[in-house]
Design a protein around this motif. Structure first.
Motif, PDB file in Angstrom:
ATOM      1  N   TRP A 150       0.748  -1.144   0.162  1.00 41.47           N
ATOM      2  CA  TRP A 150       0.017  -0.144  -0.105  1.00 41.47           C
ATOM      3  C   TRP A 150       0.586   1.196  -0.031  1.00 41.47           C
ATOM      4  CZ3 TRP A 150      -4.554  -0.722  -1.776  1.00 41.47           C
ATOM      5  CH2 TRP A 150      -5.263  -1.822  -1.360  1.00 41.47           C
ATOM      6  N   ARG A 151       1.930   1.322   0.569  1.00 47.03           N
ATOM      7  CA  ARG A 151       2.762   2.297   0.615  1.00 47.03           C
ATOM      8  C   ARG A 151       3.519   2.630  -0.632  1.00 47.03           C
ATOM      9  NH1 ARG A 151       7.496   1.690   4.741  1.00 47.03           N
ATOM     10  NH2 ARG A 151       5.571   2.099   6.392  1.00 47.03           N
ATOM     11  N   SER A 152       3.864   1.741  -1.277  1.00 50.50           N
ATOM     12  CA  SER A 152       4.381   1.808  -2.664  1.00 50.50           C
ATOM     13  C   SER A 152       3.345   2.324  -3.622  1.00 50.50           C
ATOM     14  CB  SER A 152       5.161   0.704  -3.125  1.00 50.50           C
ATOM     15  OG  SER A 152       4.197  -0.500  -3.324  1.00 50.50           O
ATOM     16  N   SER A 153       2.193   1.849  -3.463  1.00 50.29           N
ATOM     17  CA  SER A 153       1.004   2.277  -4.385  1.00 50.29           C
ATOM     18  C   SER A 153       0.684   3.431  -4.211  1.00 50.29           C
ATOM     19  CB  SER A 153      -0.170   1.361  -3.922  1.00 50.29           C
ATOM     20  OG  SER A 153       0.133  -0.049  -4.294  1.00 50.29           O
ATOM     21  N   ALA A 154       0.560   4.007  -2.922  1.00 47.25           N
ATOM     22  CA  ALA A 154       0.556   5.558  -2.335  1.00 47.25           C
ATOM     23  C   ALA A 154       1.550   6.377  -3.047  1.00 47.25           C
ATOM     24  CB  ALA A 154       0.375   5.673  -0.819  1.00 47.25           C
ATOM     25  N   THR A 155       2.811   5.898  -2.852  1.00 46.24           N
ATOM     26  CA  THR A 155       3.731   6.650  -3.477  1.00 46.24           C
ATOM     27  C   THR A 155       3.704   6.974  -4.992  1.00 46.24           C
ATOM     28  OG1 THR A 155       5.459   5.880  -2.044  1.00 46.24           O
ATOM     29  CG2 THR A 155       6.125   6.680  -4.032  1.00 46.24           C
ATOM     30  N   LEU A 156       3.239   5.910  -5.670  1.00 45.24           N
ATOM     31  CA  LEU A 156       3.006   5.776  -7.075  1.00 45.24           C
ATOM     32  C   LEU A 156       1.731   6.714  -7.521  1.00 45.24           C
ATOM     33  CD1 LEU A 156       3.427   4.878 -10.011  1.00 45.24           C
ATOM     34  CD2 LEU A 156       1.909   3.104  -9.348  1.00 45.24           C
ATOM     35  N   ILE A 157       0.551   6.890  -6.614  1.00 43.70           N
ATOM     36  CA  ILE A 157      -0.505   7.610  -7.021  1.00 43.70           C
ATOM     37  C   ILE A 157      -0.022   8.946  -6.681  1.00 43.70           C
ATOM     38  CG2 ILE A 157      -2.855   8.280  -6.043  1.00 43.70           C
ATOM     39  CD1 ILE A 157      -3.161   5.048  -5.745  1.00 43.70           C
ATOM     40  N   LEU A 158       0.377   9.204  -5.567  1.00 47.89           N
ATOM     41  CA  LEU A 158       1.044  10.826  -4.998  1.00 47.89           C
ATOM     42  C   LEU A 158       1.963  11.280  -6.502  1.00 47.89           C
ATOM     43  CD1 LEU A 158       0.757  13.250  -3.392  1.00 47.89           C
ATOM     44  CD2 LEU A 158       2.671  12.159  -1.944  1.00 47.89           C
TER      45      LEU A 158
END
Length: 186
Positions: A150-158
């Protein structure tokens, strides 16, 4: 330094002479090469490599076939110069759970889109997407926690949202004009 040299030439009114314009273009091109070296060296140093190894990797990137073969395509070279710094900040955002690093990565992605070669930026965005998924899966498997994914997905989205926001000044008119282009699907 570069801006002051260009400003001095402009104030003297010497843009009319072709030799000065060519020397300015050559000077800008030289700065692009130096930027590629420095950014890739910074990326490799952030991975923990020694100075010599990072410098060797930077020279390898700077004189790689992908860049040398496209030396006449300045927009491609200028867009590719941002790739190492972008990967460095994406990696820092994932590893350190750093929102400011993800925002910096987004700013860099937006600047890469503004560099003038959108295909390179799209390829970079896809590579960043694969990298974030890969890093999230590996970290989740190592720690046996789904939160890393989830952290890496949030980084990608941001990163994507900030990058699109920065590049919107170029992307929105491009989308609008592509509808009336002769290449538009009819």
């Amino acid at each position: 330094k570069l801006e002051s040299a260009a400003l001095t030439i402009e104030l003297r009114g010497q843009y009319k002479e072709r030799k000065h314009v060519i020397s300015i273009a050559a000077h800008l091109r030289g700065h692009s090469r130096n930027r590629q070296e420095l950014l890739f060296k910074s990326f490799l140093r952030s991975l923990g490599l020694l100075q010599f190894s990072a410098l060797t990797g930077a020279f390898t990137f700077m004189f790689s076939g992908a860049l040398v073969a496209r030396a006449q395509h300045h927009t491609i070279v200028l867009a590719m110069a941002w790739v190492p710094l972008l990967f460095m900040y994406v990696r820092l955002a994932i590893v350190n759970a750093s929102v400011p690093s993800a925002v910096k990565a987004g700013l860099i992605l937006g600047l890469q889109f503004l560099a003038g070669h959108p295909q390179t930026s799209v390829y970079t965005a896809v590579a960043i997407g694969f990298y974030c998924v890969w890093e999230g899966v590996v970290r989740s498997a190592e720690r046996q926690q789904l939160s890393e994914l989830w952290r890496s997905s949030a980084t990608l989205i941001l990163t994507g949202v900030v990058g699109a926001g920065v590049a919107a000044v170029q992307l929105l008119p491009t989308v609008e004009l592509s509808r009336i282009s002769i290449r538009a699907a009819r």
